[in-house]
Scaffold this motif. Sequence first.
Motif, PDB file in Angstrom:
ATOM      1  N   ASP A  50      -0.485  -0.594  50.829  1.00 36.97           N
ATOM      2  CA  ASP A  50       0.180  -1.696  50.138  1.00 36.97           C
ATOM      3  C   ASP A  50       0.585  -2.797  51.112  1.00 36.97           C
ATOM      4  OD1 ASP A  50       0.341  -0.314  47.509  1.00 36.97           O
ATOM      5  OD2 ASP A  50       1.629   1.053  48.641  1.00 36.97           O
ATOM      6  N   LEU A  51       0.839  -2.421  52.364  1.00 34.04           N
ATOM      7  CA  LEU A  51       1.360  -3.348  53.366  1.00 34.04           C
ATOM      8  C   LEU A  51       0.725  -3.047  54.715  1.00 34.04           C
ATOM      9  CD1 LEU A  51       3.512  -5.464  54.383  1.00 34.04           C
ATOM     10  CD2 LEU A  51       5.078  -3.521  54.643  1.00 34.04           C
ATOM     11  N   VAL A  52       0.369  -4.095  55.462  1.00 33.04           N
ATOM     12  CA  VAL A  52      -0.173  -3.909  56.806  1.00 33.04           C
ATOM     13  C   VAL A  52       0.589  -4.782  57.786  1.00 33.04           C
ATOM     14  CG1 VAL A  52      -1.981  -5.637  56.410  1.00 33.04           C
ATOM     15  CG2 VAL A  52      -2.251  -3.969  58.249  1.00 33.04           C
ATOM     16  N   PHE A  53       1.014  -4.186  58.898  1.00 32.34           N
ATOM     17  CA  PHE A  53       1.510  -4.934  60.045  1.00 32.34           C
ATOM     18  C   PHE A  53       0.302  -5.132  60.961  1.00 32.34           C
ATOM     19  CE2 PHE A  53       5.459  -3.142  58.544  1.00 32.34           C
ATOM     20  CZ  PHE A  53       6.431  -4.070  58.894  1.00 32.34           C
ATOM     21  N   VAL A  54      -0.036  -6.369  61.263  1.00 39.18           N
ATOM     22  CA  VAL A  54      -1.259  -6.594  62.034  1.00 39.18           C
ATOM     23  C   VAL A  54      -1.001  -7.583  63.170  1.00 39.18           C
ATOM     24  CG1 VAL A  54      -2.043  -8.330  60.360  1.00 39.18           C
ATOM     25  CG2 VAL A  54      -3.695  -7.268  61.905  1.00 39.18           C
ATOM     26  N   ASP A  55      -1.431  -7.194  64.370  1.00 37.44           N
ATOM     27  CA  ASP A  55      -1.336  -8.064  65.535  1.00 37.44           C
ATOM     28  C   ASP A  55      -2.355  -9.186  65.399  1.00 37.44           C
ATOM     29  OD1 ASP A  55      -0.639  -9.024  68.029  1.00 37.44           O
ATOM     30  OD2 ASP A  55      -1.960  -7.645  69.097  1.00 37.44           O
ATOM     31  N   VAL A  56      -1.948 -10.398  65.689  1.00 33.69           N
ATOM     32  CA  VAL A  56      -2.847 -11.536  65.558  1.00 33.69           C
ATOM     33  C   VAL A  56      -3.927 -11.516  66.631  1.00 33.69           C
ATOM     34  CG1 VAL A  56      -3.009 -14.043  65.742  1.00 33.69           C
ATOM     35  CG2 VAL A  56      -1.198 -13.024  64.372  1.00 33.69           C
ATOM     36  N   GLU A  57      -3.527 -11.288  67.868  1.00 36.92           N
ATOM     37  CA  GLU A  57      -4.470 -11.368  68.977  1.00 36.92           C
ATOM     38  C   GLU A  57      -4.837  -9.970  69.483  1.00 36.92           C
ATOM     39  OE1 GLU A  57      -3.934 -15.268  71.424  1.00 36.92           O
ATOM     40  OE2 GLU A  57      -1.970 -14.320  71.230  1.00 36.92           O
ATOM     41  N   MET A  58      -6.080  -9.584  69.210  1.00 37.67           N
ATOM     42  CA  MET A  58      -6.596  -8.304  69.668  1.00 37.67           C
ATOM     43  C   MET A  58      -7.996  -8.519  70.217  1.00 37.67           C
ATOM     44  SD  MET A  58      -5.483  -5.675  66.603  1.00 37.67           S
ATOM     45  CE  MET A  58      -6.317  -6.645  65.320  1.00 37.67           C
ATOM     46  N   PRO A  59      -8.449  -7.664  71.139  1.00 34.85           N
ATOM     47  CA  PRO A  59      -9.844  -7.746  71.602  1.00 34.85           C
ATOM     48  C   PRO A  59     -10.803  -7.564  70.420  1.00 34.85           C
ATOM     49  CG  PRO A  59      -8.553  -6.310  73.025  1.00 34.85           C
ATOM     50  CD  PRO A  59      -7.695  -6.617  71.831  1.00 34.85           C
ATOM     51  N   GLY A  60     -11.894  -8.291  70.425  1.00 40.37           N
ATOM     52  CA  GLY A  60     -12.838  -8.202  69.308  1.00 40.37           C
ATOM     53  C   GLY A  60     -12.328  -8.967  68.116  1.00 40.37           C
ATOM     54  N   ARG A  61     -12.295  -8.326  66.959  1.00 43.82           N
ATOM     55  CA  ARG A  61     -11.855  -8.975  65.719  1.00 43.82           C
ATOM     56  C   ARG A  61     -10.345  -9.196  65.746  1.00 43.82           C
ATOM     57  NH1 ARG A  61     -14.335  -8.503  60.320  1.00 43.82           N
ATOM     58  NH2 ARG A  61     -15.610  -6.794  61.125  1.00 43.82           N
ATOM     59  N   SER A  62      -9.904 -10.437  65.616  1.00 44.50           N
ATOM     60  CA  SER A  62      -8.468 -10.740  65.630  1.00 44.50           C
ATOM     61  C   SER A  62      -7.829 -10.330  64.309  1.00 44.50           C
ATOM     62  CB  SER A  62      -8.251 -12.235  65.859  1.00 44.50           C
ATOM     63  OG  SER A  62      -8.624 -12.973  64.701  1.00 44.50           O
ATOM     64  N   GLY A  63      -6.496 -10.364  64.287  1.00 44.97           N
ATOM     65  CA  GLY A  63      -5.800 -10.031  63.057  1.00 44.97           C
ATOM     66  C   GLY A  63      -6.113 -10.989  61.922  1.00 44.97           C
ATOM     67  N   ILE A  64      -6.230 -12.278  62.241  1.00 39.55           N
ATOM     68  CA  ILE A  64      -6.581 -13.271  61.228  1.00 39.55           C
ATOM     69  C   ILE A  64      -7.988 -13.002  60.696  1.00 39.55           C
ATOM     70  CG2 ILE A  64      -7.045 -15.728  60.829  1.00 39.55           C
ATOM     71  CD1 ILE A  64      -4.093 -15.206  61.102  1.00 39.55           C
ATOM     72  N   GLU A  65      -8.922 -12.715  61.590  1.00 39.28           N
ATOM     73  CA  GLU A  65     -10.301 -12.420  61.173  1.00 39.28           C
ATOM     74  C   GLU A  65     -10.353 -11.141  60.355  1.00 39.28           C
ATOM     75  OE1 GLU A  65     -12.646 -14.457  64.983  1.00 39.28           O
ATOM     76  OE2 GLU A  65     -12.031 -12.339  65.052  1.00 39.28           O
ATOM     77  N   LEU A  66      -9.535 -10.163  60.720  1.00 41.22           N
ATOM     78  CA  LEU A  66      -9.486  -8.920  59.962  1.00 41.22           C
ATOM     79  C   LEU A  66      -9.071  -9.177  58.523  1.00 41.22           C
ATOM     80  CD1 LEU A  66      -9.240  -5.852  59.444  1.00 41.22           C
ATOM     81  CD2 LEU A  66      -6.986  -5.952  60.551  1.00 41.22           C
ATOM     82  N   LEU A  67      -7.972  -9.906  58.335  1.00 42.77           N
ATOM     83  CA  LEU A  67      -7.495 -10.180  56.974  1.00 42.77           C
ATOM     84  C   LEU A  67      -8.498 -11.030  56.200  1.00 42.77           C
ATOM     85  CD1 LEU A  67      -3.719 -10.896  57.693  1.00 42.77           C
ATOM     86  CD2 LEU A  67      -4.711  -8.832  56.701  1.00 42.77           C
ATOM     87  N   SER A  68      -9.119 -12.000  56.877  1.00 44.59           N
ATOM     88  CA  SER A  68     -10.097 -12.867  56.212  1.00 44.59           C
ATOM     89  C   SER A  68     -11.312 -12.077  55.756  1.00 44.59           C
ATOM     90  CB  SER A  68     -10.536 -13.994  57.156  1.00 44.59           C
ATOM     91  OG  SER A  68      -9.438 -14.804  57.523  1.00 44.59           O
ATOM     92  N   ALA A  69     -11.639 -10.992  56.477  1.00 46.49           N
ATOM     93  CA  ALA A  69     -12.822 -10.201  56.148  1.00 46.49           C
ATOM     94  C   ALA A  69     -12.602  -9.263  54.967  1.00 46.49           C
ATOM     95  CB  ALA A  69     -13.259  -9.382  57.373  1.00 46.49           C
ATOM     96  N   LEU A  70     -11.352  -9.081  54.578  1.00 45.85           N
ATOM     97  CA  LEU A  70     -11.058  -8.198  53.455  1.00 45.85           C
ATOM     98  C   LEU A  70     -11.178  -8.970  52.140  1.00 45.85           C
ATOM     99  CD1 LEU A  70      -7.889  -6.418  54.900  1.00 45.85           C
ATOM    100  CD2 LEU A  70     -10.155  -5.385  54.602  1.00 45.85           C
TER     101      LEU A  70
END
Length: 250
Positions: A50-70
Amino acid sequence: MTIRVVIVDDEPLARLAVTVRLARHAGFELAGEFGDGDSARAGIMALKPDLVFVDVEMPGRSGIELLSALPPAQRPMAILLTAYDSFAVQAFELAALDYLLKPVDDERFDEALDRARQAFPYRGRGRAAVAPETRALTFSVRTGSRTVLVPVAEVERIEADGDYATLHANGKTWLVRERLHQLALQLDPARFHRVHRSSIVRLDMIAELRSLTNRDALLRLRDGSVLRASRTYMPALAEALQQLKTKSDS
């Protein structure tokens, strides 16, 4: 109500810090944690948190890219973790509930969880954030040697005042010895909504909502009062108002 949570951060200590803080709050269950965006995407699709805590800056896929890909329909509520505030616009384009600047302090963490509780009933899978049997029907207010019972149904808005809160009801104000976030947990989220870190409003008191250029909004209430709604509460508030309108139209 149980809100299932996933933590995504490439730093193990950062994940642990969120886990420890989360354990202090009832109603939240850790469903999983991931150290990179690619594994997190697969994990989120499988676990359906229901809820995700996600770091914005990570190696590879960033947190923003992760959320955008869902897919939007499968995108959980999100609280972003970042060392910089330059990601605010992207965060709210993705309807993130909040973004927390590292190092995260306890008060801001608690506020972010309050937003998750407020938003949860309007996320499709959600149930009422406060069970009917535990919702407050009255507030007990001490005035001198007397105790006055103020019906929750008459409360129009509540404003923070340090460790206290001020109830506004029927043209009167009452000071209660509870913090705003504690009162929010006792209220029906279908009727009351937190619109700012310092205020809660009864939804049917909102007569007009005017958007501002910084994504905040001004709320004009039926008694003529004007309050500011913070942009971090706006996605959940908009959904709550739409639910209220749908219910009144049916």
